[in-house]
Design an enzyme around this catalytic site. Structure first.
Site, short mmCIF file in Angstrom:
data_model
loop_
_atom_site.label_atom_id
_atom_site.label_comp_id
_atom_site.label_asym_id
_atom_site.label_seq_id
_atom_site.Cartn_x
_atom_site.Cartn_y
_atom_site.Cartn_z
N LYS A 41 97.41 51.84 52.85
CA LYS A 41 96.82 50.25 53.70
C LYS A 41 97.65 48.85 53.63
CE LYS A 41 91.67 48.52 53.48
NZ LYS A 41 90.50 48.24 52.48
N SER A 82 86.06 48.47 54.97
CA SER A 82 87.72 47.59 55.37
C SER A 82 88.70 48.19 55.85
CB SER A 82 88.34 46.68 54.12
OG SER A 82 88.20 47.42 53.02
N SER A 84 84.07 50.31 51.87
CA SER A 84 85.33 50.61 52.04
C SER A 84 86.30 51.43 52.43
CB SER A 84 86.58 49.32 52.09
OG SER A 84 85.99 47.75 52.38
#
Ligand SMILES: [Mg+2]
Ligand SMILES: [Zn+2]
Lengths: 95, 477, 487
Positions: free
Chosen positions: C80, C155, C179
């Site tokens: 990420k 997210s 998330s």
């Protein structure tokens, strides 16, 4: 609690975020909606409840007083938008 | 109208750790800009603070030295504001729960009295960096070497009633933090910084007047002058029917005045909240006791002992306990063969004068306490006089090994052989018949002339007591 | 091996590597090709490191030949873009960091490098991890591989979409209010947010420090277990890192769940839950009962206050954490600032997107003079109540189970105008962050052809248990094996 665009302007100043007037009005609506959601907290009495800032019961760990970092100015300053003679530069600040 | 002055001080003492409070970068002063600012000090994305154990120990040491409460659980909080020398946009400090709570110190005043000053709290926090305004065209340069240096912010109660009391208190804290070895006290380098909160009120009032905070005072002399200026200014304001505005004021040493710093006033909503990166700091009894064990005998305790056990006069005891190294040096010169007072006299007289002259601190004095002790023993046993001692001390300063070695090498041994002294006296009297005549005719003052002549003849080595004794007998015969 | 290499799970890739059926270089090249083919449609991966990945793969093959291979050696993955990496920029999905080359690796990155994993690229995300749909990325929104008209969740939407599309078998992710779990549910994969303190936050760009926790998304609980093991453990550079032993999560996967008590909070099955999602979860519960688990109804009485408390705590911390993005030492700086204030305001105003600004504003307001007690302190007190509710629940149950989200993935653009309805995506996930507890989401069915997830919450540092429950569920079901048509 409904926020006025003027209140939002002062919050934006405190947060040093530049927003135009149209955005200010939009933000006032959005923030008011969020605050209404958040104010549901008032439905419960929390008198005497110890506030919780961290999960778990962790205590601060201490490290030995040792210099472990060498000079890495070159690599650490590489992402700087403006630097000269080893200094980070900002517009002239008058004191 | 009669005014009362109310002063409280906030002192920022840089803690003498090797590394920063939350990072492993060096705290050494004077490095090239940003060469001692690591990723944590620069507040780069994703990096995190880790607390320095030594800074905690030093804060606890301060608490123990001021009989202060120790915050067994203290909390680091973020003080949020934007400034280029504050890399993260917040300063990690302590707010609601500081590590040092209420305490007090007894401060000796210049008039010989003592005054107790309350300490509100002392908390740990990180220092900011420095801005340079004069090196670039239309730009300010930011050096973050100092960012993250540990500070102990020591907050007093508004207990001081004059600039002199404020300075006495500041000096006391300055001496104390150096004494317990937590701060080098270097005011030029900013290791010890005072902010003064000053207000005035009508005598007899119990409520405090509106205060101003004076910043940027980097010497005790300036502290005194800044407070004096501010008192006068506030009185003028009030007496001309105005009101004092609560604000931060900057002391300008060149103009000897304080002026408003409106730039810093505008955004003082600091939005303190507990730092989520740092769990609560808990200090337990074992930890506190281990620090207590490292605590030196404190200046006021030592002063009392010097007076009561060693028989020193109060002013000598004060002078010798202001600095731990001085007190340690003094005690190391003591010997059973002479009275402590003798060493005290010599230190506060000869040694301090020499240090002043050479502009050095005790750590730079090239003579050891052991060497001084050897010299004092020879003074006591009559081997050398006080006058010769000065010569011996010069030689020690210049690198000689010991007093005995100097005495031996330079033949400085005092002449205590009464026969030899008598011979020298006889020669002097014989060479100055006129003066002998005048003396016997009542001109007592000539005694010192004869002493001087004999001393010169002995190259300063004649035992002064014996010389006086024999000379008097011969002349008064 | 053939073109279906990418359909292997992480564990299967490991077996294939061990058996010599495939090289790391082949796996990595295949992953890179897969990204090339599928990413233009999905925008899940922001940057690819072809050269670095190939070099790491070759190094992994070499160490395997030398007999030094671990369970993760040579397996491709994506980070990420919230984790700082020396290779590739670290953007955090923000214009603010568009050109930011981090001078250091996050601890998680170092650990996975040491374990021999091969980073092929950085995954898209909501800007500064603020969002539930990945529509807040400065670098464009991400499509859900099951239907690109739908959001992948956020997210960690880029990580989840990349795994669901089988570009990589696994990816790192972070979870502040859901998330990891919410995008895992939306994309039909498995994701675990470990206990707060289990995975170092060093080098992971902070959103809300007391809630953020790094974790992993992968196809299966077994894959999650393998990767989480390498990521976990004490880090002296993070003061909130827990100095507790890390069990070998993978080794405990077959621990029987017979006799285990699963708590079903009545609040998770009431108003707000879409009926079809509830049905899928109920079916999953039946499956677990068939495996020998007992279920028990419980109550988390302050559950309805999770979202209000979260939307005070998270923005408050964020408003302070994001102050360092000021255009001075790194990151976006506006053109020709006329003075310092102009520099701050324009750099931040331009560098941050609308949702980030919204949260900074909320946080600034709730911490400001006169409001702290009414908002921030109150939220911290409610956080305590919520945490206490879980403590009490865990006195009588071993695991808490419910839906991961109230509804399946929604269409792109459907909620962008209404922040509060977007926030309700986190209805069932934020409580684990507020309490610091481990949470896992795994696929348990489909609603209108979009996957839905089931969430397990465990006791602090008891990730082994929720991983074992998930693994055994996955041994008995095949939801986790379903792949989008494009795969
Ligand atoms: Mg302070
Ligand atoms: Zn393939």
């Amino acid at each position: 609690m409904a926020l006025t665009p003027e209140e939002v302007r002062s919050i934006a100043h405190l947060a040093r975020v530049g927003v135009d007037d149209a955005t200010l009005t939009e933000l006032a609506t959005d923030l008011t909606t969020v605050l209404e959601l958040v104010e549901q907290m008032n439905s419960v009495d929390t008198t005497g409840v110890e506030p919780m800032a961290h999960p778990g019961a962790a205590q601060l760990r201490l490290r030995a007083d040792k210099v472990s970092e060498e000079n890495q100015r070159e690599s650490l300053q590489a992402p700087a938008p403006s630097a000269e003679a080893g200094y980070f530069l900002v517009p002239r600040v008058i004191e | 109208m009669s005014w009362e002055v109310v002063i409280g001080l906030e002192i920022h003492a840089q803690l003498a750790t090797k590394s920063k409070i939350f990072s492993g970068a060096s705290t050494a002063f004077g490095a090239e800009p940003n060469t001692q600012a690591c990723a944590v000090d620069l507040g780069l994305p994703g990096v995190l603070p880790v607390m320095n154990a030594q800074a905690v120990e030093m804060a606890v040491k301060f608490a123990l030295a001021t009989d202060a409460q120790i915050g067994r659980t203290s909390v680091f909080a973020r003080k949020n504001y934007f400034y280029p020398d504050l890399p993260k946009g917040y300063q990690i400090s302590q707010m609601a729960l500081p590590i040092v709570g209420e305490g007090s110190v007894t401060v000796a005043q210049t008039d010989g009295t003592e005054k107790e000053v309350g300490l509100t709290r002392a908390h740990l926090e990180e220092d900011a960096g420095k801005s340079v305004h004069d090196q670039f065209n239309d730009a300010t340069g930011v050096d973050l070497n100092r960012a993250g240096t540990p500070l102990l912010e020591i907050v007093s109660e508004p207990d001081m009633r004059s600039s002199a009391e404020a300075v006495a208190y500041a000096r006391h804290i300055h001496s104390l933090v150096r004494y317990i070895d937590i701060c080098d006290g270097n005011m030029q380098e900013g290791s010890f910084r005072c902010d003064a909160n000053v207000s005035i009120r009508e005598k007899g009032d119990t409520e405090l007047g509106t205060r101003t905070e004076i910043k940027n005072v980097n010497s005790f002399r300036f502290l005194e002058r800044a407070i004096e200026f501010e008192i006068e200014r506030q009185i003028d304001v009030l007496e001309s029917g105005g009101t004092v505005v609560q604000e931060t004021r900057l002391y300008d040493a060149d103009k000897d005045e304080t002026r408003s710093m409106r730039s810093k006033e505008e955004a003082n909503d600091y939005r303190y909240f507990p730092d989520p990166d740092l769990p609560p700091l808990v200090v337990d009894v074992t930890f506190i006791e281990s620090i207590r064990a490292t605590l030196p005998e404190l200046p006021h305790v030592r002063k009392a002992r010097f007076i009561e056990d060693l028989g020193l006069p109060t002013d000598d005891a004060v002078a010798l306990t202001a600095d731990k190294r001085v007190a340690d040096f003094f005690e190391a010169t003591l010997d059973d063969s002479f009275k402590p007072r003798k060493a005290a006299n010599w230190m506060t007289g000869e040694l301090f004068a020499r240090m002043n002259k050479e502009e050095v601190s005790l750590s730079e004095v090239p003579v050891s306490a052991e060497q001084v002790k050897g010299m004092l023993i020879r003074m006591e046993d009559g081997t050398i006089s006080a006058k010769i001692a000065k010569q011996v001390f010069d030689e020690l300063w210049a690198g000689a090994e010991s007093a005995d070695a100097v005495i031996e090498a330079k033949g400085l041994k005092q002449i205590s052989d009464s026969g030899a002294i008598e011979t020298m006296i006889d020669e002097v009297l014989a060479a100055n018949p006129g003066q002998v005549e005048e003396y016997r005719g009542g001109k007592d003052k000539l005694m010192s002339f004869f002493v001087g002549q004999v001393m010169r003849a002995s190259k300063g080595k004649a035992n002064p007591a014996q010389l006086n004794d024999i000379l008097k007998k011969k002349l008064d015969g | 091996m053939s073109a279906d290499l990418h359909t292997l799970t992480l564990a299967q890739m490991h077996s294939a590597l061990q058996a010599g059926d495939v090289s790391s270089r082949e796996l990595v090249d295949h992953s890179l090709k897969r990204i090339e083919a599928t990413n233009p449609d999905l925008n899940a991966i922001l940057q690819v490191d072809v050269e670095g990945a190939q070099a790491s793969a070759d190094a992994a093959d070499a160490s395997r030949s030398a007999g030094n291979a671990g369970p993760l050696t040579g397996i491709p993955m994506a980070h990420k873009d919230i984790f700082c990496t020396k290779r590739l920029n670290t953007t955090c999905g923000s214009r603010m960091l568009e050109n930011f080359a981090a001078p250091y690796n996050a601890t998680v990155v170092d650990r996975l490098n040491e374990a021999g994993m091969v980073m092929v690229g950085k995954a898209n995300m909501d800007e500064f991890a603020m969002g539930s749909s990945n529509e807040n990325s400065y670098f464009g929104s991400v499509g859900n591989p099951w239907n690109k008209e739908y959001v992948p969740g956020g997210s960690s939407g880029g990580s989840a979409a990349a795994v669901a599309a089988r570009m990589v078998p696994a990816a790192t992710a972070t979870d502040t209010g859901g998330s990891i779990r919410q995008p895992a549910a939306f994309c039909g994969i498995t994701g675990i947010k470990p206990t707060y303190g289990r995975v170092s936050r060093y080098g992971m760009i902070a959103f809300a420090s007391s809630l953020d926790q790094g974790g992993v998304v992968a196809a299966t609980a077994e894959d999650c277990a393998m990767m989480l093991h390498a990521m976990s453990g004490f880090d002296e550079r993070d003061s909130t890192s827990a100095d507790v032993e890390v069990p070998n999560f993978a080794a405990g996967l077959n621990e029987s769940i017979k006799g285990l008590t699963i708590g079903l909070p009545e609040e998770y099955f009431g108003d707000g839950l879409e009926a079809a999602v509830g049905d899928a979860v109920q079916a999953g519960i039946k499956e677990l009962e068939a495996l020998g688990a007992n279920v028990k109804s419980i109550s988390l009485p302050n559950q309805h206050l999770c979202i209000p408390a979260y939307y005070v705590v998270a923005p408050a911390e964020a408003s302070s954490n994001l102050s360092r993005f000021d255009g001075v030492r790194f990151g976006h700086r506006c053109e020709d600032p006329k003075d310092l204030e102009d520099l701050y305001k324009r750099s931040r105003g331009e560098g941050f997107g609308p949702e980030v600004i919204r949260r900074i504003m909320i946080g600034t307001y709730t911490l400001s003079a006169g409001y702290y007690d009414a908002y921030y302190k109150k939220a911290q007190q409610i956080r305590r109540l919520i945490s206490d509710d879980f403590d009490k629940a865990f006195e009588s149950v071993d695991v808490v189970l419910g839906p991961t989200t109230p509804s399946p993935a929604f269409k792109r653009g459907a909620k962008t105008d209404d922040p509060v309805s977007m926030y309700l995506n986190d209805l069932y996930t934020v409580s684990a962050n507020l309490s610091g507890l481990p949470g896992l989401s795994m696929p348990c069915g489909f609603v209108n052809d979009m996957p839905v997830g089931m969430q397990l919450v465990g006791r602090a540092f008891d990730e082994s248990r929720i991983l074992a429950v998930a693994h055994q569920f996955q041994q008995a079901t095949d939801w986790h094996q379903k792949m989008p048509a494009t795969v």
